[in-house]
Design a protein around this motif. Structure first.
Motif, mmCIF file in Angstrom:
data_model
loop_
_atom_site.group_PDB
_atom_site.id
_atom_site.type_symbol
_atom_site.label_atom_id
_atom_site.label_comp_id
_atom_site.label_asym_id
_atom_site.label_seq_id
_atom_site.Cartn_x
_atom_site.Cartn_y
_atom_site.Cartn_z
ATOM 1 N N UNK B 94 -4.707 -8.273 -2.618
ATOM 2 C CA UNK B 94 -4.615 -6.823 -2.765
ATOM 3 C C UNK B 94 -3.139 -6.440 -2.699
ATOM 4 N N UNK B 95 -2.661 -5.782 -3.729
ATOM 5 C CA UNK B 95 -1.271 -5.309 -3.752
ATOM 6 C C UNK B 95 -1.245 -3.804 -3.533
ATOM 7 N N UNK B 96 -0.473 -3.387 -2.570
ATOM 8 C CA UNK B 96 -0.354 -1.964 -2.289
ATOM 9 C C UNK B 96 0.792 -1.380 -3.110
ATOM 10 N N UNK B 97 0.587 -0.204 -3.627
ATOM 11 C CA UNK B 97 1.610 0.468 -4.439
ATOM 12 C C UNK B 97 1.701 1.933 -4.038
ATOM 13 N N UNK B 98 2.789 2.616 -4.322
ATOM 14 C CA UNK B 98 4.026 2.089 -4.892
ATOM 15 C C UNK B 98 4.861 1.418 -3.802
ATOM 16 N N UNK B 99 5.967 0.797 -4.190
ATOM 17 C CA UNK B 99 6.848 0.255 -3.150
ATOM 18 C C UNK B 99 7.292 1.359 -2.194
ATOM 19 N N UNK B 100 7.397 1.004 -0.943
ATOM 20 C CA UNK B 100 7.823 1.977 0.065
ATOM 21 C C UNK B 100 9.349 1.968 0.147
ATOM 22 N N UNK B 101 9.913 3.156 0.205
ATOM 23 C CA UNK B 101 11.363 3.255 0.352
ATOM 24 C C UNK B 101 11.699 3.072 1.830
ATOM 25 N N UNK B 102 12.445 2.016 2.110
ATOM 26 C CA UNK B 102 12.695 1.668 3.500
ATOM 27 C C UNK B 102 13.486 2.698 4.262
ATOM 28 N N UNK B 103 14.314 3.457 3.561
ATOM 29 C CA UNK B 103 15.183 4.409 4.242
ATOM 30 C C UNK B 103 14.509 5.763 4.404
ATOM 31 N N UNK B 104 13.957 6.257 3.334
ATOM 32 C CA UNK B 104 13.385 7.603 3.381
ATOM 33 C C UNK B 104 11.894 7.609 3.642
ATOM 34 N N UNK B 105 11.267 6.441 3.635
ATOM 35 C CA UNK B 105 9.852 6.364 3.960
ATOM 36 C C UNK B 105 8.949 6.567 2.766
ATOM 37 N N UNK B 106 7.653 6.425 3.025
ATOM 38 C CA UNK B 106 6.650 6.566 1.970
ATOM 39 C C UNK B 106 5.412 5.777 2.329
ATOM 40 N N UNK B 107 4.421 5.874 1.464
ATOM 41 C CA UNK B 107 3.151 5.201 1.724
ATOM 42 C C UNK B 107 2.743 4.381 0.512
ATOM 43 N N UNK B 108 2.022 3.298 0.769
ATOM 44 C CA UNK B 108 1.495 2.452 -0.296
ATOM 45 C C UNK B 108 0.018 2.216 -0.036
ATOM 46 N N UNK B 109 -0.762 2.215 -1.112
ATOM 47 C CA UNK B 109 -2.203 2.071 -0.988
ATOM 48 C C UNK B 109 -2.729 0.996 -1.923
ATOM 49 N N UNK B 110 -3.878 0.439 -1.544
ATOM 50 C CA UNK B 110 -4.558 -0.527 -2.397
ATOM 51 C C UNK B 110 -5.946 -0.792 -1.856
ATOM 52 N N UNK B 111 -6.794 -1.371 -2.701
ATOM 53 C CA UNK B 111 -8.164 -1.623 -2.258
ATOM 54 C C UNK B 111 -8.737 -2.844 -2.954
ATOM 55 N N UNK B 112 -9.808 -3.337 -2.389
ATOM 56 C CA UNK B 112 -10.522 -4.462 -2.983
ATOM 57 C C UNK B 112 -11.962 -4.456 -2.514
ATOM 58 N N UNK B 113 -12.842 -5.016 -3.331
ATOM 59 C CA UNK B 113 -14.258 -5.049 -2.998
ATOM 60 C C UNK B 113 -14.652 -6.394 -2.399
ATOM 61 N N UNK B 114 -15.495 -6.323 -1.394
ATOM 62 C CA UNK B 114 -16.092 -7.517 -0.810
ATOM 63 C C UNK B 114 -17.592 -7.436 -1.055
ATOM 64 N N UNK B 115 -18.132 -8.429 -1.720
ATOM 65 C CA UNK B 115 -19.559 -8.451 -2.030
ATOM 66 C C UNK B 115 -20.244 -9.545 -1.228
ATOM 67 N N UNK B 116 -21.256 -9.159 -0.479
ATOM 68 C CA UNK B 116 -22.031 -10.113 0.311
ATOM 69 C C UNK B 116 -23.430 -10.188 -0.285
ATOM 70 N N UNK B 117 -23.889 -11.399 -0.492
ATOM 71 C CA UNK B 117 -25.218 -11.607 -1.067
ATOM 72 C C UNK B 117 -26.002 -12.575 -0.184
ATOM 73 N N UNK B 118 -27.213 -12.178 0.148
ATOM 74 C CA UNK B 118 -28.069 -13.073 0.925
ATOM 75 C C UNK B 118 -29.515 -12.881 0.500
#
Lengths: 219, 253
Positions: B94-118
């Motif tokens: 999972x890659x979070x985007x966008x890159x966070x600016x180390x000096x001024x700050x910011x947020x990065x987000x990402x997601x992925x699915x986990x599938x369980x089968x039984x």
């Protein structure tokens, strides 16, 4: 017979180990979560000191301002601070100004105060990360220097960088000053013609303006 | 006769090897209000033996045992067959985007699915953990694990002077901890799954995020993991690539 006994014993031991340890029906998977932290060019100000302010050092050097970055030959403006900000009474602005759109390199850097003409530092190198801008030194060296922001450009509004004065001290500014002459300014910050930020607009402010009459901001 | 006995005992051992001693709940073949027979078998012999150290359940002489499978079904024939399966499919990364600016700050987000089968009627439990504490690291530098007081935070919020990394799960099988009241609180017994709510920290211990009773094969159950990293406006974060290694584990209830 002994051979079979060994087989039986071995099978039972294996079974016992498995039973004692327990078997869980489970499935597992690992993965990485990654992202980048970049270190863009940014700057803070230490110091930018307006001319003619009254009081002890560090008590009255605050100013509303914006900065501008141009190419080293001054031919193109690369960045203009989008909003006006205000330095502290030491003439510092510690909030980092994001210059990531400019990038590292050598530039001409300008500051324009709400009482003063634009002051330029020529051929200043900006590096990745935080950069200190010291407008009291012509070469951006560290110590507090003697360069001051020239007082008297008090025309225009103070609502945005584009409207904050015409960057020349002339009759327009003189008329504004004369309109406010002899008024009191108890907060020392309410009347723009009060360029030395004392409690009244008087001959001291007028003298500062007249001393810089016909001066223009650095281009 | 002696050879038959030896073969039988070896066969029991192999059954234990591949079947284990766990007794998952399966479709019963007979039941009433007061009892249920999970399995039955007509065979030559069998039974349960115990000691202080071992449990042994054996059967012998069954016919028509073994595994059969098609695209839609799996059949484990035989009383002592391993009775169920569970599988998990997680994102490769999972890659979070966008890159966070180390000096001024910011947020990065990402997601992925986990599938369980039984195919197990007991259903499944899904857990998550990180390999390190704090989870998100770049050499000696890191993002702190998301700060929660107890229950997860309904809305993501960090101090301007901090940098933190956390996650929230989304899905139909979330456990109570990640269910909310739709307004401002998580860990609600009769709660719902409001999108992008109930942010939690990853820890090095397994934390249950989803649980379901009943088989869900062949489609499986999806839990979406949303990750977020943020560096506050007054926080200086050293530049570089930050990585958290996350492990998701599913097991039959």
């Amino acid at each position: 017979m002994a051979y079979y006994k060994k087989i039986i014993l071995g099978a039972i031991i294996i079974s016992g180990v498995l039973l004692a340890g327990g078997i869980i029906y489970a499935a597992s998977q690992g993965f990485n979560v990654t992202f980048e932290v970049s270190s863009p060019v940014s700057a803070y100000i230490k110091w930018a000191i307006p001319e003619g302010r009254v009081g002890a050092a560090g008590t009255n050097w605050d100013t509303m301002f914006y900065i501008k970055v141009k190419t080293a030959d001054g031919s193109a403006t690369l960045y203009t601070q989008p909003t006006l900000v205000t330095s502290d009474t030491w003439g510092r602005y510690n909030t980092l100004i994001d210059l990531s759109s400019v990038g590292a390199g050598t530039y001409d850097i300008y500051i324009k105060g709400h009482h003063s003409l634009t002051k330029k530092m020529d051929d200043i190198t900006l590096a990745e990360g935080q950069n200190r801008l010291n407008f009291t030194q012509p070469d951006n060296s560290t110590a507090t220097g003697t360069v001051r922001l020239l007082a008297g450009d008090i025309s225009g509004a103070t609502s945005s960088p584009a409207l904050m004065g015409d960057d020349v001290i002339n009759a327009v500014d003189l008329n504004i000053m004369l309109d406010h002459l002899d008024e009191t300014d108890p907060t020392t910050r309410d009347i723009r013609a009060n360029v030395n930020q004392d409690p009244e607009i008087n001959s001291v402010d007028l003298s500062l303006l007249l001393n810089n009459l016909d001066q223009e901001g650095d281009q | 006769m002696r050879q038959i006995r030896i073969i039988a005992i070896c066969a029991f051992s192999l059954l234990i090897l591949f079947g284990g001693h766990k007794s998952p709940i399966l479709a019963s073949v007979m039941q009433s209000d007061s009892y249920r027979i999970q399995f039955d078998s007509i065979n030559f012999y069998g039974g349960r033996g115990t000691s202080s150290s071992y449990n042994l359940e054996d059967t012998g002489g069954e016919i028509a045992t073994g595994d059969l499978a098609s695209a839609s079904y799996k059949l484990h024939a035989g009383y002592q067959q391993s009775p169920s399966y569970i599988s998990i499919a997680a994102p490769a990364a999972v890659n979070l985007t966008p890159p966070i600016l180390g000096v001024t700050g910011g947020a990065a987000d990402g997601s992925g699915n986990v599938t369980v089968t039984t195919d197990d009627l007991a259903g499944y439990t899904l857990q998550i953990r990180a390999s390190t504490a704090p989870a998100m690291q770049n050499g000696i530098y890191s993002f702190a694990d998301y700060s929660v007081g107890g229950a997860p935070d309904f809305a993501w919020l960090i101090n301007a002077t901090d940098s933190e990394f956390g996650f929230t799960p989304e899905g139909a099988d979330l456990v109570q901890r990640y269910l909310d009241n739709g307004a401002n609180a998580c860990n609600q017994a009769a709660g719902t799954d409001t999108a992008d709510s109930c942010w939690d920290a990853l820890t090095t211990s397994d934390v249950t995020i989803s649980k379901k009773t009943g088989a869900n094969n062949p489609a499986g159950s999806v839990t979406t993991l949303k990750f977020k990293a943020e560096s506050g406006t007054d926080h200086l974060q050293i530049a570089g690539t930050y990585t958290a290694t996350v492990t998701v584990t599913a097991f039959i209830n």
